[in-house]
Design a protein around this motif. Sequence first.
Motif, PDB file in Angstrom:
ATOM      1  N   LEU A  59       0.827  -1.205   0.000  1.00  0.00           N
ATOM      2  CA  LEU A  59       0.000   0.000   0.000  1.00  0.00           C
ATOM      3  C   LEU A  59       0.863   1.258   0.000  1.00  0.00           C
ATOM      4  O   LEU A  59       0.503   2.261  -0.624  1.00  0.00           O
ATOM      5  CB  LEU A  59      -0.949   0.008   1.196  1.00  0.00           C
ATOM      6  CG  LEU A  59      -2.094  -0.995   1.123  1.00  0.00           C
ATOM      7  CD1 LEU A  59      -2.857  -1.034   2.450  1.00  0.00           C
ATOM      8  CD2 LEU A  59      -3.032  -0.656  -0.028  1.00  0.00           C
ATOM      9  N   GLY A  60       2.016   1.190   0.681  1.00  0.00           N
ATOM     10  CA  GLY A  60       2.949   2.318   0.665  1.00  0.00           C
ATOM     11  C   GLY A  60       3.460   2.588  -0.739  1.00  0.00           C
ATOM     12  O   GLY A  60       3.548   3.743  -1.166  1.00  0.00           O
ATOM     13  N   ASP A  61       3.794   1.529  -1.459  1.00  0.00           N
ATOM     14  CA  ASP A  61       4.240   1.678  -2.847  1.00  0.00           C
ATOM     15  C   ASP A  61       3.131   2.281  -3.707  1.00  0.00           C
ATOM     16  O   ASP A  61       3.378   3.168  -4.528  1.00  0.00           O
ATOM     17  CB  ASP A  61       4.665   0.332  -3.430  1.00  0.00           C
ATOM     18  CG  ASP A  61       5.935  -0.220  -2.813  1.00  0.00           C
ATOM     19  OD1 ASP A  61       6.705   0.550  -2.192  1.00  0.00           O
ATOM     20  OD2 ASP A  61       6.166  -1.443  -2.948  1.00  0.00           O
ATOM     21  N   LEU A  62       1.921   1.801  -3.509  1.00  0.00           N
ATOM     22  CA  LEU A  62       0.781   2.325  -4.266  1.00  0.00           C
ATOM     23  C   LEU A  62       0.520   3.788  -3.911  1.00  0.00           C
ATOM     24  O   LEU A  62       0.275   4.617  -4.793  1.00  0.00           O
ATOM     25  CB  LEU A  62      -0.466   1.477  -4.001  1.00  0.00           C
ATOM     26  CG  LEU A  62      -1.743   1.893  -4.705  1.00  0.00           C
ATOM     27  CD1 LEU A  62      -1.561   1.909  -6.221  1.00  0.00           C
ATOM     28  CD2 LEU A  62      -2.879   0.957  -4.316  1.00  0.00           C
ATOM     29  N   THR A 102       2.654  10.665  -6.546  1.00  0.00           N
ATOM     30  CA  THR A 102       3.461  11.179  -7.657  1.00  0.00           C
ATOM     31  C   THR A 102       2.562  11.661  -8.787  1.00  0.00           C
ATOM     32  O   THR A 102       2.762  12.742  -9.350  1.00  0.00           O
ATOM     33  CB  THR A 102       4.434  10.095  -8.161  1.00  0.00           C
ATOM     34  OG1 THR A 102       5.295   9.720  -7.086  1.00  0.00           O
ATOM     35  CG2 THR A 102       5.266  10.595  -9.333  1.00  0.00           C
ATOM     36  N   LYS A 103       1.549  10.868  -9.113  1.00  0.00           N
ATOM     37  CA  LYS A 103       0.612  11.266 -10.170  1.00  0.00           C
ATOM     38  C   LYS A 103      -0.110  12.553  -9.800  1.00  0.00           C
ATOM     39  O   LYS A 103      -0.276  13.449 -10.627  1.00  0.00           O
ATOM     40  CB  LYS A 103      -0.410  10.162 -10.426  1.00  0.00           C
ATOM     41  CG  LYS A 103       0.138   8.977 -11.156  1.00  0.00           C
ATOM     42  CD  LYS A 103      -0.948   7.933 -11.350  1.00  0.00           C
ATOM     43  CE  LYS A 103      -0.420   6.671 -11.968  1.00  0.00           C
ATOM     44  NZ  LYS A 103      -1.477   5.638 -12.091  1.00  0.00           N
ATOM     45  N   LEU A 104      -0.557  12.652  -8.540  1.00  0.00           N
ATOM     46  CA  LEU A 104      -1.287  13.841  -8.099  1.00  0.00           C
ATOM     47  C   LEU A 104      -0.411  15.085  -8.121  1.00  0.00           C
ATOM     48  O   LEU A 104      -0.838  16.152  -8.558  1.00  0.00           O
ATOM     49  CB  LEU A 104      -1.845  13.635  -6.690  1.00  0.00           C
ATOM     50  CG  LEU A 104      -2.928  12.576  -6.535  1.00  0.00           C
ATOM     51  CD1 LEU A 104      -3.263  12.380  -5.063  1.00  0.00           C
ATOM     52  CD2 LEU A 104      -4.172  12.952  -7.325  1.00  0.00           C
ATOM     53  N   ILE A 105       0.815  14.943  -7.657  1.00  0.00           N
ATOM     54  CA  ILE A 105       1.726  16.086  -7.580  1.00  0.00           C
ATOM     55  C   ILE A 105       2.083  16.600  -8.962  1.00  0.00           C
ATOM     56  O   ILE A 105       2.111  17.802  -9.217  1.00  0.00           O
ATOM     57  CB  ILE A 105       3.003  15.705  -6.798  1.00  0.00           C
ATOM     58  CG1 ILE A 105       2.647  15.481  -5.325  1.00  0.00           C
ATOM     59  CG2 ILE A 105       4.092  16.755  -6.953  1.00  0.00           C
ATOM     60  CD1 ILE A 105       3.719  14.790  -4.516  1.00  0.00           C
ATOM     61  N   HIS A 148       7.163   2.720 -18.250  1.00  0.00           N
ATOM     62  CA  HIS A 148       7.575   2.084 -17.011  1.00  0.00           C
ATOM     63  C   HIS A 148       6.673   2.398 -15.840  1.00  0.00           C
ATOM     64  O   HIS A 148       6.993   2.072 -14.712  1.00  0.00           O
ATOM     65  CB  HIS A 148       9.006   2.505 -16.657  1.00  0.00           C
ATOM     66  CG  HIS A 148       9.974   2.142 -17.728  1.00  0.00           C
ATOM     67  ND1 HIS A 148      10.315   0.834 -18.008  1.00  0.00           N
ATOM     68  CD2 HIS A 148      10.656   2.906 -18.607  1.00  0.00           C
ATOM     69  CE1 HIS A 148      11.170   0.808 -18.999  1.00  0.00           C
ATOM     70  NE2 HIS A 148      11.387   2.047 -19.387  1.00  0.00           N
ATOM     71  N   LYS A 149       5.531   2.993 -16.036  1.00  0.00           N
ATOM     72  CA  LYS A 149       4.670   3.336 -14.905  1.00  0.00           C
ATOM     73  C   LYS A 149       3.891   2.179 -14.404  1.00  0.00           C
ATOM     74  O   LYS A 149       3.841   1.121 -14.833  1.00  0.00           O
ATOM     75  CB  LYS A 149       3.759   4.500 -15.216  1.00  0.00           C
ATOM     76  CG  LYS A 149       2.871   4.311 -16.417  1.00  0.00           C
ATOM     77  CD  LYS A 149       1.982   5.497 -16.557  1.00  0.00           C
ATOM     78  CE  LYS A 149       1.048   5.215 -17.729  1.00  0.00           C
ATOM     79  NZ  LYS A 149      -0.005   6.089 -17.825  1.00  0.00           N
TER      80      LYS A 149
END
Length: 72
Positions: A44-47, A53-56, A71-72
């Motif tokens: 869950l931490g990885d997710l 990252t996507k939000l930022i 590679h996403k």
Amino acid sequence: MFNEKFINELEKHLISGELEDIFKHSSEERRGEILDYLERIMELGDLADEVATKLIFAHSGLGNIYNSSPHK
């Protein structure tokens, strides 16, 4: 949506060493459950990192590069 109390309690158990103590005094079955639980938390931490990252970077040039990366 989020439960701050749960997150704080989980953090407390991890930092204090309480979870390690519980693990040491648990049956093999319970130890397996604890390890499975910790593995799920790590996943869950990885997710969460991926989503953050996507939000930022969603509305930036870097976000466009990230979203088009194979590679996403």
